[in-house]
Design a protein around this motif. Structure first.
Motif, PDB file in Angstrom:
ATOM      1  N   LYS A  86      29.271  46.549   6.905  1.00  0.00           N
ATOM      2  CA  LYS A  86      29.372  47.936   7.607  1.00  0.00           C
ATOM      3  C   LYS A  86      30.087  48.633   6.720  1.00  0.00           C
ATOM      4  CE  LYS A  86      28.767  46.836  12.458  1.00  0.00           C
ATOM      5  NZ  LYS A  86      29.247  47.016  13.702  1.00  0.00           N
ATOM      6  N   VAL A  87      31.136  48.090   5.949  1.00  0.00           N
ATOM      7  CA  VAL A  87      32.072  48.941   4.839  1.00  0.00           C
ATOM      8  C   VAL A  87      31.364  48.895   3.467  1.00  0.00           C
ATOM      9  CG1 VAL A  87      34.058  48.761   6.334  1.00  0.00           C
ATOM     10  CG2 VAL A  87      33.558  47.237   4.393  1.00  0.00           C
ATOM     11  N   GLY A  88      30.162  48.304   3.158  1.00  0.00           N
ATOM     12  CA  GLY A  88      29.743  48.260   2.105  1.00  0.00           C
ATOM     13  C   GLY A  88      30.477  47.377   0.992  1.00  0.00           C
ATOM     14  N   LYS A  89      31.285  46.389   1.320  1.00  0.00           N
ATOM     15  CA  LYS A  89      31.979  45.719   0.263  1.00  0.00           C
ATOM     16  C   LYS A  89      31.573  44.201   0.376  1.00  0.00           C
ATOM     17  CE  LYS A  89      34.905  49.327  -0.317  1.00  0.00           C
ATOM     18  NZ  LYS A  89      35.053  50.044  -1.402  1.00  0.00           N
ATOM     19  N   SER A  90      31.780  43.347  -0.492  1.00  0.00           N
ATOM     20  CA  SER A  90      31.356  42.107  -0.494  1.00  0.00           C
ATOM     21  C   SER A  90      32.548  41.385   0.332  1.00  0.00           C
ATOM     22  CB  SER A  90      31.719  41.423  -1.885  1.00  0.00           C
ATOM     23  OG  SER A  90      32.884  41.542  -2.565  1.00  0.00           O
ATOM     24  N   VAL A  91      31.829  40.148   0.834  1.00  0.00           N
ATOM     25  CA  VAL A  91      32.748  39.295   1.606  1.00  0.00           C
ATOM     26  C   VAL A  91      34.224  38.883   1.069  1.00  0.00           C
ATOM     27  CG1 VAL A  91      32.853  37.193   3.082  1.00  0.00           C
ATOM     28  CG2 VAL A  91      30.685  38.644   3.289  1.00  0.00           C
ATOM     29  N   SER A  92      33.914  38.508  -0.010  1.00  0.00           N
ATOM     30  CA  SER A  92      35.173  38.052  -1.046  1.00  0.00           C
ATOM     31  C   SER A  92      36.119  38.997  -0.947  1.00  0.00           C
ATOM     32  CB  SER A  92      34.805  37.620  -2.367  1.00  0.00           C
ATOM     33  OG  SER A  92      33.941  38.446  -3.041  1.00  0.00           O
ATOM     34  N   THR A  93      35.684  40.538  -1.238  1.00  0.00           N
ATOM     35  CA  THR A  93      36.539  41.726  -1.345  1.00  0.00           C
ATOM     36  C   THR A  93      37.394  41.944  -0.172  1.00  0.00           C
ATOM     37  OG1 THR A  93      35.170  42.656  -3.176  1.00  0.00           O
ATOM     38  CG2 THR A  93      36.623  44.088  -2.006  1.00  0.00           C
ATOM     39  N   VAL A  94      36.505  41.953   0.959  1.00  0.00           N
ATOM     40  CA  VAL A  94      37.176  42.310   2.269  1.00  0.00           C
ATOM     41  C   VAL A  94      38.090  41.162   2.545  1.00  0.00           C
ATOM     42  CG1 VAL A  94      36.732  42.683   4.850  1.00  0.00           C
ATOM     43  CG2 VAL A  94      35.412  43.716   2.917  1.00  0.00           C
ATOM     44  N   SER A  95      37.705  39.881   2.182  1.00  0.00           N
ATOM     45  CA  SER A  95      38.701  38.873   2.595  1.00  0.00           C
ATOM     46  C   SER A  95      39.964  39.001   2.002  1.00  0.00           C
ATOM     47  CB  SER A  95      37.918  37.447   2.314  1.00  0.00           C
ATOM     48  OG  SER A  95      38.654  36.372   2.609  1.00  0.00           O
ATOM     49  N   LYS A  96      39.823  39.183   0.770  1.00  0.00           N
ATOM     50  CA  LYS A  96      41.145  39.013  -0.184  1.00  0.00           C
ATOM     51  C   LYS A  96      41.966  40.197   0.426  1.00  0.00           C
ATOM     52  CE  LYS A  96      42.442  39.617  -5.155  1.00  0.00           C
ATOM     53  NZ  LYS A  96      42.025  39.726  -6.663  1.00  0.00           N
ATOM     54  N   ILE A  97      41.570  41.523   0.377  1.00  0.00           N
ATOM     55  CA  ILE A  97      42.204  42.709   1.030  1.00  0.00           C
ATOM     56  C   ILE A  97      42.843  42.475   2.253  1.00  0.00           C
ATOM     57  CG2 ILE A  97      41.868  44.941   1.885  1.00  0.00           C
ATOM     58  CD1 ILE A  97      39.838  45.550  -0.421  1.00  0.00           C
ATOM     59  N   MET A  98      42.133  41.899   3.224  1.00  0.00           N
ATOM     60  CA  MET A  98      42.946  41.511   4.490  1.00  0.00           C
ATOM     61  C   MET A  98      43.940  40.739   4.649  1.00  0.00           C
ATOM     62  SD  MET A  98      40.880  43.437   6.521  1.00  0.00           S
ATOM     63  CE  MET A  98      41.091  42.863   8.223  1.00  0.00           C
ATOM     64  N   ASN A  99      43.689  39.674   3.648  1.00  0.00           N
ATOM     65  CA  ASN A  99      44.626  38.681   3.438  1.00  0.00           C
ATOM     66  C   ASN A  99      46.097  39.186   2.839  1.00  0.00           C
ATOM     67  OD1 ASN A  99      43.224  36.580   4.573  1.00  0.00           O
ATOM     68  ND2 ASN A  99      42.331  35.768   2.727  1.00  0.00           N
TER      69      ASN A  99
ATOM     70  N   SER B 172      48.120  38.328   8.819  1.00  0.00           N
ATOM     71  CA  SER B 172      47.658  37.216   9.747  1.00  0.00           C
ATOM     72  C   SER B 172      46.178  37.209   9.204  1.00  0.00           C
ATOM     73  CB  SER B 172      47.382  37.666  11.138  1.00  0.00           C
ATOM     74  OG  SER B 172      46.805  38.820  11.322  1.00  0.00           O
ATOM     75  N   ASN B 173      45.326  36.268   9.959  1.00  0.00           N
ATOM     76  CA  ASN B 173      44.140  36.102   9.306  1.00  0.00           C
ATOM     77  C   ASN B 173      42.997  37.151   9.840  1.00  0.00           C
ATOM     78  OD1 ASN B 173      43.214  35.141  11.965  1.00  0.00           O
ATOM     79  ND2 ASN B 173      44.089  33.105  11.525  1.00  0.00           N
ATOM     80  N   PHE B 174      41.913  37.012   9.754  1.00  0.00           N
ATOM     81  CA  PHE B 174      40.909  38.059  10.311  1.00  0.00           C
ATOM     82  C   PHE B 174      40.789  38.178  11.624  1.00  0.00           C
ATOM     83  CE2 PHE B 174      36.638  39.510  11.552  1.00  0.00           C
ATOM     84  CZ  PHE B 174      36.625  40.857  11.080  1.00  0.00           C
ATOM     85  N   THR B 175      40.684  36.950  12.371  1.00  0.00           N
ATOM     86  CA  THR B 175      40.520  36.970  13.597  1.00  0.00           C
ATOM     87  C   THR B 175      41.756  37.273  14.455  1.00  0.00           C
ATOM     88  OG1 THR B 175      38.937  34.962  13.301  1.00  0.00           O
ATOM     89  CG2 THR B 175      40.272  35.443  15.617  1.00  0.00           C
ATOM     90  N   ASP B 176      42.934  37.038  14.015  1.00  0.00           N
ATOM     91  CA  ASP B 176      44.118  37.699  14.532  1.00  0.00           C
ATOM     92  C   ASP B 176      44.425  39.065  14.375  1.00  0.00           C
ATOM     93  OD1 ASP B 176      44.837  34.788  15.531  1.00  0.00           O
ATOM     94  OD2 ASP B 176      46.561  34.486  13.964  1.00  0.00           O
TER      95      ASP B 176
END
Length: 253
Positions: free
Chosen positions: A171-184, A189-193
């Motif tokens: 939805k935001v037009g980013k790769s999963v790895s990019t979003v995961s890295k930014i969120m971490n 917390s992790n994405f779910t929390d």
């Protein structure tokens, strides 16, 4: 049921026992097939079961097993004449009545949850003005996170029970790895929390709203993005130290 004016008593008894046995076996066959569909290794329907909070089906199947056992016991009693009719059927009738009442309760409870959710949705899905990203922030990663967070809040993505890291990335037009890295990097917390925090905050708001004091807690949790009552309770307890019921009682006191 055959009439004893046509058949002799022994023939009638044999027919009735045979009829009971065939009906029991066929019903048991349908019951087992249904249980296999619901509880078997079927990846196609497991997300649906999780989303619709159909764990009550387990209770239905357990009660059903009890009915079948009592049904079998009634057939044994009738065949061996250890217990005469209609007494041999009394336990079966009682268990069947309990099963019917229990199913009726489940249907009524789910109707009430659905009725509450219709009203709650209008309140929960109100769009706020939102908070835009801080464009004064020069760090590219922080700016990207601010943009993602703005999207999550402004579009109320946390209310989507199917929201996942993969779905958000698309939805935001980013790769999963990019979003995961930014969120971490930019959350504690992790994405779910991270997502559940927003859901819990929304739930706290609705639980505190006097207009919804008489609404079921399950309906509030489901409308705030949780896919079942159990996950709602676990997350709420984790972030507030209280169950939703305790929180509502505390607010109402």
């Amino acid at each position: 049921m055959a009439s004893n004016s046509v058949w002799s008593i022994p023939t009638l008894v044999l027919y009735n026992n045979l009829e009971d046995s065939v009906t029991l076996l066929y019903s048991l066959f349908l019951f087992v097939k249904s249980a296999h569909i619901v509880f078997g290794n079927n990846h196609d329907i497991s997300p649906i079961i999780d989303f619709d909070d159909l764990n009550w089906l387990k209770g239905f199947f357990y009660l059903g097993i009890g009915v079948f056992l009592l049904w079998l016991l009634a057939i044994i009693f009738n065949t061996t004449e250890l217990v005469q009719k209609p007494y041999s059927y009394y336990p079966l009738r009682l268990a069947s009545s309990i099963l019917i009442y229990w199913v009726g309760y489940q249907a009524f409870f789910r109707y009430m949850v659905l009725k509450d959710r219709i009203v709650l949705r209008k309140e929960v899905r109100k769009k706020s003005s939102g908070v835009g990203p801080d464009f004064a922030e020069t760090n590219k990663g922080a700016l990207t996170f601010a943009e993602i967070e703005h999207y999550i809040l402004n579009e109320q993505e946390y209310l989507d029970p199917y929201l996942s890291l993969e779905r958000l990335s698309g939805k935001v037009g980013k790769s999963v790895s990019t979003v995961s890295k930014i969120m971490n990097t930019y959350t504690d917390s992790n994405f779910t929390d991270y997502i559940n925090r927003y859901r819990v905050e929304e739930a706290k708001k609705q639980l505190s709203n006097p207009k919804f004091f008489n609404y079921t807690i399950a309906s509030i949790g489901l409308e705030c993005g949780f896919n079942s009552k159990s996950t709602f309770y676990v997350a709420f307890k984790k972030f507030t130290g209280l169950t939703p019921t305790e929180y509502r009682s505390k607010i109402g006191s």
